[in-house]
Design a protein around this motif. Structure first.
Motif, mmCIF file in Angstrom:
data_model
loop_
_atom_site.group_PDB
_atom_site.id
_atom_site.type_symbol
_atom_site.label_atom_id
_atom_site.label_comp_id
_atom_site.label_asym_id
_atom_site.label_seq_id
_atom_site.Cartn_x
_atom_site.Cartn_y
_atom_site.Cartn_z
ATOM 1 N N PHE A 199 53.314 -16.384 25.406
ATOM 2 C CA PHE A 199 53.612 -16.276 23.945
ATOM 3 C C PHE A 199 52.051 -15.564 23.483
ATOM 4 O O PHE A 199 52.249 -14.664 22.755
ATOM 5 N N LEU A 200 51.256 -16.188 23.861
ATOM 6 C CA LEU A 200 49.745 -15.471 23.492
ATOM 7 C C LEU A 200 49.560 -14.224 23.886
ATOM 8 O O LEU A 200 48.891 -13.159 23.385
ATOM 9 N N THR A 201 49.873 -14.189 25.164
ATOM 10 C CA THR A 201 49.800 -12.804 25.934
ATOM 11 C C THR A 201 50.500 -11.608 25.272
ATOM 12 O O THR A 201 49.873 -10.424 24.917
ATOM 13 N N ALA A 202 51.596 -11.722 24.835
ATOM 14 C CA ALA A 202 52.587 -10.903 24.061
ATOM 15 C C ALA A 202 51.649 -10.697 22.421
ATOM 16 O O ALA A 202 51.665 -9.640 22.158
ATOM 17 N N PHE A 203 51.070 -11.630 21.928
ATOM 18 C CA PHE A 203 50.435 -11.454 20.865
ATOM 19 C C PHE A 203 49.159 -10.567 20.863
ATOM 20 O O PHE A 203 48.761 -9.686 20.009
ATOM 21 N N TYR A 204 48.552 -10.823 21.745
ATOM 22 C CA TYR A 204 47.080 -10.415 21.628
ATOM 23 C C TYR A 204 47.145 -9.049 22.145
ATOM 24 O O TYR A 204 46.379 -8.079 22.004
ATOM 25 N N GLY A 243 59.054 -12.210 22.799
ATOM 26 C CA GLY A 243 59.420 -11.444 21.630
ATOM 27 C C GLY A 243 58.844 -11.984 20.478
ATOM 28 O O GLY A 243 58.499 -11.123 19.459
ATOM 29 N N VAL A 244 58.621 -13.059 20.165
ATOM 30 C CA VAL A 244 58.300 -14.113 19.115
ATOM 31 C C VAL A 244 56.509 -13.535 19.026
ATOM 32 O O VAL A 244 56.072 -13.251 17.726
ATOM 33 N N GLY A 245 55.971 -13.568 20.081
ATOM 34 C CA GLY A 245 54.516 -12.860 19.933
ATOM 35 C C GLY A 245 54.347 -11.546 19.480
ATOM 36 O O GLY A 245 53.653 -11.425 18.692
ATOM 37 N N PHE A 290 43.582 -21.101 28.629
ATOM 38 C CA PHE A 290 42.292 -20.999 28.151
ATOM 39 C C PHE A 290 41.894 -19.767 27.716
ATOM 40 O O PHE A 290 41.521 -19.281 26.887
ATOM 41 N N ALA A 291 41.923 -18.863 28.796
ATOM 42 C CA ALA A 291 41.654 -17.352 28.522
ATOM 43 C C ALA A 291 42.524 -16.588 27.560
ATOM 44 O O ALA A 291 42.077 -15.690 26.881
ATOM 45 N N ALA A 292 43.773 -17.035 27.436
ATOM 46 C CA ALA A 292 44.860 -16.310 26.555
ATOM 47 C C ALA A 292 44.340 -16.864 25.031
ATOM 48 O O ALA A 292 44.360 -15.809 24.328
ATOM 49 N N THR A 293 43.760 -18.040 25.099
ATOM 50 C CA THR A 293 43.493 -18.344 23.504
ATOM 51 C C THR A 293 42.207 -17.537 23.245
ATOM 52 O O THR A 293 42.230 -17.135 21.905
ATOM 53 N N ILE A 294 41.235 -17.233 24.020
ATOM 54 C CA ILE A 294 40.161 -16.399 23.564
ATOM 55 C C ILE A 294 40.631 -14.802 23.380
ATOM 56 O O ILE A 294 39.893 -14.206 22.637
ATOM 57 N N ALA A 295 41.398 -14.328 24.179
ATOM 58 C CA ALA A 295 41.741 -12.922 24.184
ATOM 59 C C ALA A 295 42.244 -12.966 22.639
ATOM 60 O O ALA A 295 42.292 -11.714 22.126
ATOM 61 N N CYS A 296 42.824 -13.651 22.091
ATOM 62 C CA CYS A 296 43.559 -13.461 20.793
ATOM 63 C C CYS A 296 42.725 -13.073 19.552
ATOM 64 O O CYS A 296 42.976 -12.433 18.671
ATOM 65 N N THR A 297 41.354 -13.574 19.667
ATOM 66 C CA THR A 297 40.409 -13.239 18.746
ATOM 67 C C THR A 297 39.397 -12.120 19.101
ATOM 68 O O THR A 297 38.317 -11.875 18.281
ATOM 69 N N GLN A 298 39.068 -11.622 20.244
ATOM 70 C CA GLN A 298 38.020 -10.768 20.512
ATOM 71 C C GLN A 298 38.308 -9.268 19.937
ATOM 72 O O GLN A 298 39.555 -8.818 19.913
#
Length: 653
Positions: A439-444, A537-539, A307-315
Motif C-alpha cells: 500500500f505504501l509503495t503505491a502511495f509513495y 489501487g488504494v495507495g 520500515f523503509a516504505a514508511t520513510i519513502a512516503c515523506t522524502q
C-alpha cells in the motif's frame, strides 16, 4: 564463453583506466577523442558480455547444462586448496542476465548523462570494474572467491559513490558506505571461518553435499553450545544485511545517492544491493537446515520492508525516495528466502532490477531536464515538456506498485502468497508487513510521479525554460529496461515459480520437503491473491487525492500528525541514534587517546619527555659557559680537588 563474459569488463576497465591517465594534460580535441574511445570500449565490452550471458542462459538455465569451469589453482597450502573456478548453473545464468543487462544499459546511458564531465574515462573504468567484481561474486565456486567479489564491489562502490570527490557530501557518503559495509563484511568473514570449521572446506559443492550430515553439529562459544549451522548462517546473513542495506545496516544506502545517477541505477537497484539476496539463495542447501536462521531472515526482511516504505512516503529528494523503495523491495526478497521461497525471491530480484533501474535512470532524465534539480518540491508541471520520460516513469511505477500485467505484479504477488502459505508465525508477520508495504509503495511511487510531473510548475522561469527531453542515447536504455519491466514477469513466471520451477532451477536451489511455502502458494485463498492489487489501487487513489485533487492536504496532515510525520521525515532518527551511541563516543575515545594517551603519556614520558630532559640538561650545562676566566679557573680547581680526593681514597684502599 563464460570467461569472456566475466573478464571482458575487467579488460575494458583497465583500458579505460589507462585512457584516464592519458587524458591528463591533453588538449580539448584529444580529450574529447579519449572520452569517446573509453565509452566505445567499455560499452562494447558490456554489450558483448550481455550477449554472451543470453547465450549462457539458454544453454544452462533452459537447456539444463550446468558446469564448473576451473581457471587455475588459487590457494594451495597443505591440505587447504582453493581453485579459481566459475560455477555456472541456473542461478548464475539468471544473475548474469541481470548484471550484464542492466550494466550495459547503464554504460550506454552514461554517455549522455556524463557528457559534460571532465573525468569520463575514469567513470567508465569504475563502472566496468564494478561489473567485473559483481560477475566474480555470482560465478564464485567457493566462499573465498565469493568474498573476493564481495569486497571488490564494496571497493568499486566506494569509488563510484565518491566519484565527485570535490563535494564533501560525496566523500562523506562514500566513507559511510565503506564503513557500514565493513561491519557486515566482518560478519561474513566470520561466517566463512565458521563454515570452514564445520566442513573443513570452502568449496560450495563440497559444503552442500555434506550439509545434511552436519545438521545436528554444535559449536561451543564462551562455554555455551550452539547449533553450528545456525551460527554460520546468522554470521553469513550479517554480511548480507550490510551489502543489501537491511534494517540496522541500511543507513549507507540513501546517502549513496550522492554519486552520479547511473551509479544509483547500477549499484543500488540491480546489482550490489542484491548480492546479499543472491548469497542467501546460493547457500540455500545450508540455510535449509537452520529454521532459526530462516526465521531471522524473514523477520529482518519483513521489518525492513515496512520500515523503509514508511520513510519513502515523506522524502523530497527524488533519488532518495527511490533509494528507500529499493531498501523496502530488498526486504521482500529476503523474507521470500526466509520462508524457503528462494526462487520467488530471485524472481522479484530479476523483475525489480528492470523496473527499479528504469526508475533511477528516469529520475536521472528528470534531473538532467531540470538543470540538476533533485528536490520534487521544486518540480511540477513538466509532463508535457518531457512526455517520453513521463511515459517511461509510468511504466516503472506501475511495475513497482504491482499493477498487472507489469512485471512487479507477478513477482510481488508470489512473494506475499508464499509468505502467507508458509503457515508460520514469522511467515504471517511477513505477509501482513509486506501487504502494508505494498500500500505504501503505491502511495509513495505515485506521490513521486504527481509531485514531479503534475500540478503548477514550482521551478523558476530560467529552469523551466531549459526543460527538455533527454537525448536518444539516454532514452534508448530506458526503452530496453521498460520492455523488461513489462514482459519479464509473465515471460519467466512459469520457469521461476510456476510448474517448471524444479526443472528450471535444478540443483541450484534446495528446498526441503518440510518447507512447502512456494508449493502451497498456488492454493492460498482468493483474498490473499487479490489483496496486493487492492491495497496498491488504494495507495494510488490516496496519492491522487492528496497531491492532485487536494494539494493542500499533505501540509495539513503533516501538521496534524506532526510527531509521526517527523518520525518518518527524519528516517526514524536512526542516524541520530547511531551518532549518539557510536560516532560521538568513538570520537571522544579517539580524542582522549590522542590527547591524554598519546600526547601526555606516550609522547610526554617517551620522545617528548626525553627531549625535554636533554634540553633542560643542555640549558644548565650551557650556563657554565659564561666567558669569565675566573669561572673556568674555579671549575679547574674543583676538578683538581676531585681528582686528588679520588686518588687519596683509592690509595688508602
Amino acid at each position: 564463453m563464460i570467461t569472456a563474459v566475466v573478464f571482458l569488463p575487467l579488460i575494458a576497465a583497465i583500458i579505460a583506466g589507462i585512457m584516464a591517465f592519458m587524458r591528463h594534460g591533453a588538449d580539448e580535441h584529444r580529450s574529447h577523442s579519449i572520452d569517446r574511445l573509453s565509452q566505445w570500449v567499455t560499452c562494447g565490452a558490456l554489450l558483448l558480455s550481455a550477449a554472451g550471458s543470453i547465450s549462457i542462459f539458454f544453454d544452462v538455465a533452459l537447456g539444463g547444462n550446468s558446469y564448473t569451469y576451473e581457471l587455475m589453482t588459487w590457494i594451495d597450502s597443505g591440505t587447504f586448496e582453493v581453485s579459481w573456478a566459475l560455477k555456472v548453473d541456473s542461478l548464475t545464468a539468471v544473475m548474469l542476465i541481470v548484471v550484464t543487462g542492466v550494466s550495459s544499459m547503464v554504460h550506454i546511458y552514461s554517455i549522455g548523462y556524463m557528457h559534460h564531465d571532465r573525468h569520463v574515462p575514469r567513470f567508465m573504468a569504475y563502472l566496468s570494474l564494478f561489473t567485473f567484481f559483481m560477475l566474480m561474486l555470482i560465478t564464485a565456486d567457493n566462499l573465498i572467491q565469493m568474498f573476493f567479489g564481495w569486497e571488490g564491489v564494496g571497493l568499486a562502490s566506494y569509488l563510484l559513490i565518491g566519484f565527485w570527490y570535490h563535494k564533501p557530501t560525496a566523500n562523506a557518503a562514500a566513507i559511510k558506505a565503506f564503513v557500514v559495509n565493513r561491519v557486515g563484511d566482518f560478519g561474513f568473514a566470520l561466517g566463512i571461518f565458521c563454515v570452514f570449521v564445520i566442513f573443513q572446506s570452502v568449496d560450495l559443492d563440497t559444503i552442500f553435499a555434506a550439509a545434511p550430515g552436519h545438521a545436528n553439529d554444535t559449536l561451543e562459544v564462551f562455554s555455551v553450545e550452539f547449533d553450528a549451522l545456525t551460527i554460520a548462517c546468522l554470521l553469513l546473513f550479517v554480511g548480507a544485511m550490510g551489502k543489501s542495506a537491511q534494517l540496522g545496516l541500511h543507513t549507507w544506502l540513501p546517502d549513496a545517492m550522492e554519486g552520479p545517477t547511473p551509479v544509483s541505477a547500477l549499484i543500488h537497484a540491480a546489482t550490489m544491493v542484491t548480492a546479499g539476496v543472491f548469497m542467501v539463495a546460493r547457500l540455500s542447501p545450508v540455510f535449509e537446515f537452520s529454521d532459526v536462521a530462516l526465521a531471522v531472515v524473514t523477520i529482518v526482511g519483513a521489518s525492513t520492508c515496512i520500515f523503509a516504505a514508511t520513510i519513502a512516503c515523506t522524502q523530497n529528494d527524488i533519488k532518495r525516495v527511490i533509494a528507500y523503495s529499493t531498501c523496502s523491495q530488498l526486504g521482500y526478497m529476503f523474507f521470500a528466502c526466509g520462508v524457503s521461497a528462494y526462487s520467488a525471491g530471485i524472481f522479484h530480484l530479476t523483475t525489480h532490477a528492470f523496473f527499479k533501474a528504469l526508475l533511477f535512470l528516469g529520475a536521472g532524465a528528470v534531473i538532467h531536464a531540470m538543470s540538476d534539480e533533485q528536490d520534487m518540491r521544486k518540480m511540477g508541471g513538466i509532463w508535457k515538456l518531457i512526455p517520453v520520460t513521463y511515459a517511461l516513469m509510468w511504466i516503472g511505477n506501475l511495475a513497482l506498485a504491482g499493477i498487472p500485467p507489469f512485471a512487479g505484479f507477478y513477482s510481488k504477488d508470489i512473494v506475499l502468497e508464499a509468505a502467507y502459505a508458509a503457515n508460520t508465525g514469522v511467515g504471517t508477520y511477513a505477509f501482513y508487513m509486506g501487504l502494508l508495504a505494498a500500500f505504501l509503495t503505491a502511495f509513495y511511487s505515485w506521490r513521486l510521479l504527481f509531485m514531479t510531473f503534475h500540478g503548477a510548475p514550482r521551478a523558476d522561469e530560467k529552469t523551466m525554460a531549459h526543460v527538455h527531453e533527454s537525448p536518444m542515447v539516454m532514452i534508448g536504455p530506458l526503452l530496453v529496461l521498460a520492455t523488461g519491466a513489462v514482459l519479464a514477469g509473465w515471460v519467466m513466471y512459469d520457469n521461476f515459480v510456476g510448474g517448471s520451477v524444479v526443472q528450471f532451477w535444478g540443483n541450484a536451489i534446495l528446498v526441503l520437503e518440510n518447507h512447502p511455502a512456494l508449493e502451497n502458494a498456488r492454493y492460498v485463498p482468493t483474498w490473499v491473491k487479490l489483496s496486493p492489487l487492492v491495497v496498491g489501487g488504494v495507495g494510488i487513489v490516496l496519492a491522487y487525492i492528496m497531491y492532485i485533487a487536494k494539494p493542500d492536504l499533505p501540509a495539513r496532515m503533516a501538521e496534524t500528525f506532526r510527531p509521526i510525520y517527523l518520525m518518518s521525515f527524519n528516517k526514524w532518527y536512526v542516524d541520530e541514534l547511531y551518532d549518539k551511541i557510536f560516532v560521538r563516543p568513538a570520537f571522544y575515545l579517539g580524542r582522549q587517546l590522542w590527547k591524554v594517551g598519546d600526547g601526555t603519556l606516550i609522547d610526554g614520558v617517551g620522545p617528548d619527555g626525553i627531549a625535554r630532559a636533554v634540553r633542560m640538561l643542555a640549558r644548565r650545562v650551557s650556563a657554565l659557559q659564561s666567558g669569565y676566566v675566573y669561572h673556568y679557573a674555579f671549575g679547574m680547581m674543583i676538578g683538581v680537588v676531585t681528582l686528588i680526593t679520588w686518588y687519596l681514597f683509592t690509595s688508602a684502599g
